[in-house]
Design a protein around this motif. Structure first.
Motif, short mmCIF file in Angstrom:
data_model
loop_
_atom_site.label_atom_id
_atom_site.label_comp_id
_atom_site.label_asym_id
_atom_site.label_seq_id
_atom_site.Cartn_x
_atom_site.Cartn_y
_atom_site.Cartn_z
N GLY A 61 7.96 -4.42 -13.18
CA GLY A 61 6.70 -4.26 -12.47
C GLY A 61 5.60 -5.20 -12.91
O GLY A 61 4.82 -5.68 -12.10
N ASN A 62 5.54 -5.50 -14.21
CA ASN A 62 4.51 -6.44 -14.70
C ASN A 62 4.69 -7.82 -14.10
O ASN A 62 3.73 -8.44 -13.63
N GLY A 89 4.02 2.43 -10.96
CA GLY A 89 2.83 1.82 -11.54
C GLY A 89 2.50 0.48 -10.90
O GLY A 89 1.33 0.15 -10.69
N ALA A 90 3.53 -0.28 -10.58
CA ALA A 90 3.32 -1.59 -9.95
C ALA A 90 2.70 -1.43 -8.56
O ALA A 90 1.78 -2.17 -8.20
N ILE A 91 3.17 -0.47 -7.80
CA ILE A 91 2.60 -0.24 -6.46
C ILE A 91 1.13 0.17 -6.59
O ILE A 91 0.27 -0.34 -5.87
N ARG A 92 0.85 1.09 -7.51
CA ARG A 92 -0.54 1.51 -7.70
C ARG A 92 -1.44 0.33 -8.07
O ARG A 92 -2.56 0.20 -7.57
N GLU A 93 -0.94 -0.52 -8.95
CA GLU A 93 -1.71 -1.70 -9.36
C GLU A 93 -1.92 -2.66 -8.19
O GLU A 93 -3.02 -3.18 -7.99
N LEU A 94 -0.88 -2.92 -7.42
CA LEU A 94 -1.00 -3.80 -6.26
C LEU A 94 -1.99 -3.23 -5.25
O LEU A 94 -2.80 -3.97 -4.68
N GLN A 95 -1.93 -1.93 -5.03
CA GLN A 95 -2.83 -1.28 -4.07
C GLN A 95 -4.29 -1.29 -4.54
O GLN A 95 -5.19 -1.27 -3.72
N SER A 96 -4.51 -1.34 -5.85
CA SER A 96 -5.87 -1.26 -6.39
C SER A 96 -6.59 -2.61 -6.39
O SER A 96 -7.79 -2.66 -6.64
N ARG A 97 -5.89 -3.68 -6.13
CA ARG A 97 -6.49 -5.02 -6.18
C ARG A 97 -6.71 -5.56 -4.77
O ARG A 97 -5.80 -5.52 -3.94
N ALA A 98 -7.87 -6.10 -4.53
CA ALA A 98 -8.20 -6.61 -3.20
C ALA A 98 -7.26 -7.72 -2.76
O ALA A 98 -6.91 -7.82 -1.58
N ASP A 99 -6.81 -8.56 -3.71
CA ASP A 99 -5.98 -9.71 -3.33
C ASP A 99 -4.52 -9.33 -3.05
O ASP A 99 -3.77 -10.13 -2.50
N THR A 100 -4.10 -8.10 -3.38
CA THR A 100 -2.71 -7.69 -3.14
C THR A 100 -2.59 -6.40 -2.34
O THR A 100 -1.47 -6.01 -1.99
N ALA A 101 -3.68 -5.74 -2.04
CA ALA A 101 -3.64 -4.43 -1.40
C ALA A 101 -3.01 -4.45 -0.01
O ALA A 101 -2.45 -3.45 0.43
N THR A 102 -3.09 -5.57 0.68
CA THR A 102 -2.54 -5.62 2.04
C THR A 102 -1.08 -6.06 2.10
O THR A 102 -0.50 -6.11 3.18
N ILE A 103 -0.48 -6.35 0.96
CA ILE A 103 0.92 -6.77 0.94
C ILE A 103 1.79 -5.52 1.11
O ILE A 103 1.73 -4.60 0.29
N PRO A 104 2.61 -5.47 2.17
CA PRO A 104 3.48 -4.30 2.34
C PRO A 104 4.56 -4.25 1.26
O PRO A 104 5.06 -5.28 0.82
#
Length: 158
Positions: A61-62, A89-104
């Motif tokens: 995930g990191n 944890g990786a999904i939560r982190e991706l969802q929490s960042r503006a630059d990655t939140a829209t990546i399905p």
């Protein structure tokens, strides 16, 4: 690779017409596959390359988060159980960042609590949930469907 490939058993004949499944070269999407199993990364990565996608891989995930932030893939395929940082944890982190939140994010996991985990994975932010082993053509159909949905959302937002 080009052409048709066959895999035939007495119970299930499969014919893969790679040319008809191939993404157009000018629109080849970048897919990030995050899985701690090297065979899984290589098998699904090779298949997606074969049908015309560009592929990057991550072993946990990191690494998935770092690569997603650096490469801005069009889609992430994520295992749930990985060392260091798991898929949850990786999904939560991706969802929490503006630059990655829209990546399905598509979950591709071998967990056998399918019904319970599917609901939880979708609630965390995944767009789809597939169980291993997953036939490559089923996997590719889901990838294509999720990329199409993302493009449609982007086009309607303009």
């Amino acid at each position: 690779m080009r052409g048709k490939f066959s895999l035939s058993t007495p119970l299930s004949p499969y014919v893969y017409d790679v040319d008809s499944m191939r993404e157009p070269a000018e629109t080849a999407s970048l897919i990030l596959i995050a899985d701690d199993n090297v065979d899984t990364r290589e098998m699904y990565g090779h298949y997606l390359n074969m049908v015309g996608y560009r592929v990057e891989t991550a072993k946990d995930g990191n690494e998935a988060i770092l690569k997603a932030r650096a490469l801005h893939p069009d889609l992430v395929v994520m295992d749930l159980q990985m060392p260091a940082l798991d898929g949850w944890g990786a999904i939560r982190e991706l969802q929490s960042r503006a630059d990655t939140a829209t990546i399905p994010v598509i979950i591709l996991t071998g967990h056998d609590f399918k019904a319970y985990l599917k609901h939880s994975a979708l609630a965390v932010g995944a767009v789809s949930y597939l169980m291993k082993p997953c036939f490559p053509e089923e996997f590719q159909r889901e990838v294509k469907a999720r990329l199409t949905a993302r493009r449609n959302r982007a086009a309607s937002a303009e």
